[in-house]
Design an enzyme around this catalytic site. Structure first.
Site, PDB file in Angstrom:
ATOM      1  N   GLY A 169       0.729  -1.265   0.084  1.00 41.52           N
ATOM      2  CA  GLY A 169       0.090   0.043  -0.003  1.00 41.52           C
ATOM      3  C   GLY A 169       0.710   1.054  -0.037  1.00 41.52           C
ATOM      4  O   GLY A 169       2.026   1.234   0.346  1.00 41.52           O
ATOM      5  N   CYS A 170       0.293   2.377  -0.393  1.00 39.57           N
ATOM      6  CA  CYS A 170       1.064   3.573  -0.463  1.00 39.57           C
ATOM      7  C   CYS A 170       1.433   4.058   0.988  1.00 39.57           C
ATOM      8  O   CYS A 170       2.671   4.391   1.054  1.00 39.57           O
ATOM      9  CB  CYS A 170       0.222   4.629  -1.204  1.00 39.57           C
ATOM     10  N   TYR A 171       0.608   4.033   1.937  1.00 42.77           N
ATOM     11  CA  TYR A 171       1.135   4.598   3.277  1.00 42.77           C
ATOM     12  C   TYR A 171       2.064   3.529   3.890  1.00 42.77           C
ATOM     13  O   TYR A 171       3.142   4.206   4.495  1.00 42.77           O
ATOM     14  CB  TYR A 171      -0.239   4.576   4.389  1.00 42.77           C
ATOM     15  N   THR A 173       4.386   1.684   2.193  1.00 48.00           N
ATOM     16  CA  THR A 173       5.520   2.125   1.603  1.00 48.00           C
ATOM     17  C   THR A 173       6.065   3.162   2.370  1.00 48.00           C
ATOM     18  O   THR A 173       7.490   3.315   2.455  1.00 48.00           O
ATOM     19  CB  THR A 173       5.395   2.296   0.073  1.00 48.00           C
ATOM     20  N   SER A 174       5.533   4.349   2.493  1.00 49.49           N
ATOM     21  CA  SER A 174       5.918   5.590   2.959  1.00 49.49           C
ATOM     22  C   SER A 174       6.510   5.369   4.403  1.00 49.49           C
ATOM     23  O   SER A 174       6.980   6.391   4.888  1.00 49.49           O
ATOM     24  CB  SER A 174       5.110   6.847   2.761  1.00 49.49           C
TER      25      SER A 174
END
Lengths: 353, 353, 353, 353
Positions: A169-171, A173-174
């Site tokens: 997921g994007c969150y 990953t960050s």
């Protein structure tokens, strides 16, 4: 080890003449279009299909004419065709799934069965623990074999060998990229709270209009959502191995996530100590850029596959870590192509710089 | 009790015919213009002067013509005149200072001396502790008598009696209002960390162009700044009475602050317990709106003087508090007028709804 | 014809092993950074220098450390060095000038003299008529020989042979491409008015902060400027060969221009007639996309080198043409690289798709 | 003339104690909420009902609890109730209709019948010519008696006497105000083209989510729409009395319209001549501000009821007129309240400055 698919593993940087056949299922959403854009200019692949289950959301095209995406004219010459499982199973080496969780959960096993390698951008296969998965993704079921969690920098060998990659997921990953090395190095105070305040652009919510993503509701505003109840929280805790108080926020911009992470470090830990840990984890990695005390901004990574990480520590051991990514690239389609490169034995950065 | 200025304290809701004479020093910045807009439609005051030290930043006006602000045409008929200390001291009951810290620190004592009441929007008089003040506002000096910290809801009696009101900073307003009642009620775990992740629009940075506020640098981006070194951090800690890990962020919008506050509550504390504390502190106050678990958004308070506060608590005692204000109104000019209303014995909401 | 520089004209698509040496003068502005990003991934060039006259605007770097651009980390490994005319003249095949008009006008002749080919992104050499040029660019002087106006699609042969390319302005690119073929085909009513209402993002104004480009002034606003007095108007009229009423507007976005063009066509002219003219001019061109009555949007071309053109005609002969470009790419750096490709005999789209 | 309703026409600036009873039908859309905000602080009216036909779009409220709008807490104390024609007919002096065209067309006659005065913000009653109306508003029918077109500055006497006011569209307001006086004064060249290039914020499209108003589609983009086919074009031509080439554009901002108008004036017409015509039409009017050659910007009128008009003329008789309004205020709810003030014999600016 997966002999059934050996015949298709024919692409390497050494054999320039041969290219992998790739397809995108779910080609008209934001991540799907971004995949087409990246794959169309990738020197080692050929797009054999761009499929969409929804004919209603066509940006152009009539019943009698093939449907195309105006932003991709002169970039991707092919038409968008209806989702066709058999064609995917037959003609492709790697299929990217940019579909809703349920559709991905249903389609992936059949493709794996047919020997196709799959990179799934949905959440269906991200959570390893069955009970946790059942809570956040009740529509999905068993995990197939040959599965890797595709946070490339931390899972490269598993990705290289995988038949199915669960693209993060994007969150997560960050968040996991900056957090995992610090936790692994034992720098955090035991049992101290980890707060992740994440700020995201709206494209992360996808292409389907809703009141929450209506322009007039987002412009000039900021809002928190999913407090104590966002499924990316579970994915972050899986990746970090500790409880995390994760709160996402919607920002009035289109692309990008900035995550601010608040930590308690073991007394005496310095900014240089963090620099050293990060350098050991990510030095030489093409898509992680360490900025040290000069904190990164979304503008620096928008429209790129980079994750930039900066940090500050004060004398009392409080640390503030800031990471930024483009949610559609490093947070989705870019990392998917990065994983494909690893799976195909290509230079990891091919087509991504 | 301040007999010297008695003659000017002639405005009350009971004596409709008489109005207070007010002036704005620093009328061309964003807070100055907002003050003029509010005061021009305020039924109980007359603007006697709108002054600016800087003739260079005139939006219109030539050497031979009076300078006016295009956005205020038909609202405020007066011209912007050069800063004139004597005129301020002579003709006004209340002077608003919307000036740089140093200019405010120099001008306020002379006005107080002349019996004028002063509402200062700079940071010059906000910090009570001299050492702390010397660190963050080295250009300022002594604190005059008759000073109140103008967080209206928490300091109303002091404001009513004050000769000089230090109008709070925008971040402190958005943070102390939600935090102070919880700390006072003893709801927080002793020595637990308080994290304040604040997200602000760009108007908080003022009207002077800089690379940081250049449109192309802010649009499509988000950035953290002032980590462990923003002077509003000291003001927040003064207001809360505990250490706070405060990190402000710049968002691509013009007006508004959303502060997300992360706390550890005493075990067993419920959302209802917070509701009760907040209701006791702010029930019936015109400009604090309690939203409970339906978290507030900047859009709801932009162009208003409200502070909206929402909260969530989980079973383990973790709490997330979200507050929103318009940084130019409740975070600056609106609260300044609210303080003026209190000082003049008017209904607190006069001219602000 | 310029035998002196023959030795440097050694790059062609046929000789893969050799690459052109290119340099950017003015590397820290928005167009300069965009040039570095494009050239760094261009397969047929090597960046030999990235220079900037201004050490003050460095984003990072101290007197003792080389200056780098954070957004270009891992993309362009080189440092930004001070402007050095001799080094440019000595070590490069093609120099891009992304400098103010005056600096470009002074630097170009010396480079041409040394046999270096120059692509100038300033306005110094765009206007052919000396009187017109003296009016709008009073600081510039003579036009050197070997000059071409670099609107690639319309000037390809001249660009291929040029020693110096005057890269077009962003507004002229977005306007001349759609207008010139219609005028050439005689479709417009004689002496009828041509109105060009252009809407631009803020990056076109460059990187130097000003009140006009301050975030709080642009966000939530739209404004017209340069009415009857923008020098791009003269460039458009040169390209179109007729008077044009051109009014640019500043929009609250970063990148992109949409130009709406209002015309009177000869009676009976149909949308199909325009389609035919455009197809003849731009069919098969990689960077012009014809959308017909489905009008294009800035979103479709942002971060690309495309110019999309759409059109509508009503029964009375009124026509509305809409064109969109990314002002930093097709309107500046992208077209500059496109011109370089033509000059070097490469495929025109190399490194741009 | 409508004696039946005489008893309700009891509000005047002279009789402070009495207030008009007003209601809003369609209170949850953007114009409805803006109406509530304005009316709640209006000193001469009492809101007797705020109704909405759609319970589904409630921002808060459950079947068992009254529904409220979070942004209006502490401003408007009432609940949103279901649309109730009889209650409207019974208890109100003036009803504002902020409903879809069809719903307004059906509801207005019944209210008029009951003696209630109606201000309709839909398009149902704006076009006088039946054929034109049938084309653009096929769902509406007859025009009732006592109808006025509510462009206040140009129709004040008719509005004062009207039973039903057709509140103008946002684009027509921003266009007819600057154009009508010039046409009436005979300043335009006969049969010359009039081009209106209008740029609007997204709130004009209403509150219902759609792909066109999805944040990610609008942010960073600009698009033209409705070329040769927007029904506001017919309304503009009705107001101006000449053909107009009107093209609206969607801009990435929430509130505001800037219209750029291109004209051919009779030879020798000067900017001063326009100033004189405008001064004669609008001098002393509270909500039209004339800026002359200093062209207005949306920022100057956002959140106000002003229409700012500026102009430039060149030596050849080409004129560029720029007007700006807030589409939700002067373009909808603000002008509706302005019309109400005129109808009730109040100062026109009451509650609007």
């Amino acid at each position: 080890m997966h002999t059934a698919v050996q015949p298709r593993e024919h692409v390497s940087s050494g054999s320039r003449g041969r290219t992998a056949r790739v397809a995108v299922a779910g080609a008209t959403g934001y991540t799907g279009q971004e995949l087409l854009r990246l794959l169309a200019r990738h020197p080692a692949v050929t797009i054999t299909a761009a499929m969409s289950s929804s004919a209603r959301s066509a940006t152009s095209g009539t019943p009698s004419s093939p449907r195309r995406l105006p932003a991709l004219a002169h970039i991707f010459a092919g038409a968008i065709t209806p989702l066709d499982r058999d064609a995917l199973a037959r003609d492709t080496d790697v299929v990217f799934l940019a579909l809703p969780d349920k559709a991905a959960a249903e389609l992936a096993p059949a493709l794996l069965e047919a020997g196709v390698r799959v990179i799934d951008l949905s959440g269906a296969f991200r959570l390893r623990d069955q009970a946790t998965r059942a809570r956040w993704y009740p529509e999905t079921h068993e995990l197939p074999g040959g599965l890797a969690y595709g946070l490339t920098e931390l899972e490269r060998p598993a990705v290289a060998a995988a038949r199915l990659v669960a693209n993060p997921g994007c969150y997560p990953t960050s968040t996991i990229l900056p957090l995992a090395p610090l936790v692994a190095a034992g720098l955090l105070v035991t049992d101290s709270d980890i707060v992740v305040d994440a700020k995201s652009g709206v494209s992360g919510a996808g292409k389907t209009p809703s009141e929450r993503t209506h322009f007039s509701e987002v412009h000039g505003s900021v809002s928190a959502y999913g407090v104590f109840g966002h499924r990316h929280g579970a994915e972050i805790e899986q990746g970090v191995g500790r409880p995390v108080n994760f709160v996402p926020h919607l920002m009035p911009l289109d692309r990008g996530i900035l995550s601010t992470i608040y930590l308690r470090l073991a007394p005496g830990t310095t900014e240089e100590a963090l620099a050293s840990v990060y350098e050991q984890s990510y030095g030489g990695q093409p898509f992680v850029r360490l900025t040290g005390p000069a904190l990164p901004e979304i503008k620096h990574v928008a429209h790129t596959n980079f994750c930039d990480i900066g940090w500050r520590v004060d004398a009392s051991g409080r640390a503030v870590i800031v990471s930024v990514i483009d949610n559609l690239l490093k947070g989705a389609s870019g990392q998917a192509v990065q994983n494909m490169n690893v799976m195909l034995g290509l230079d990891e950065a091919t087509g991504l710089l």
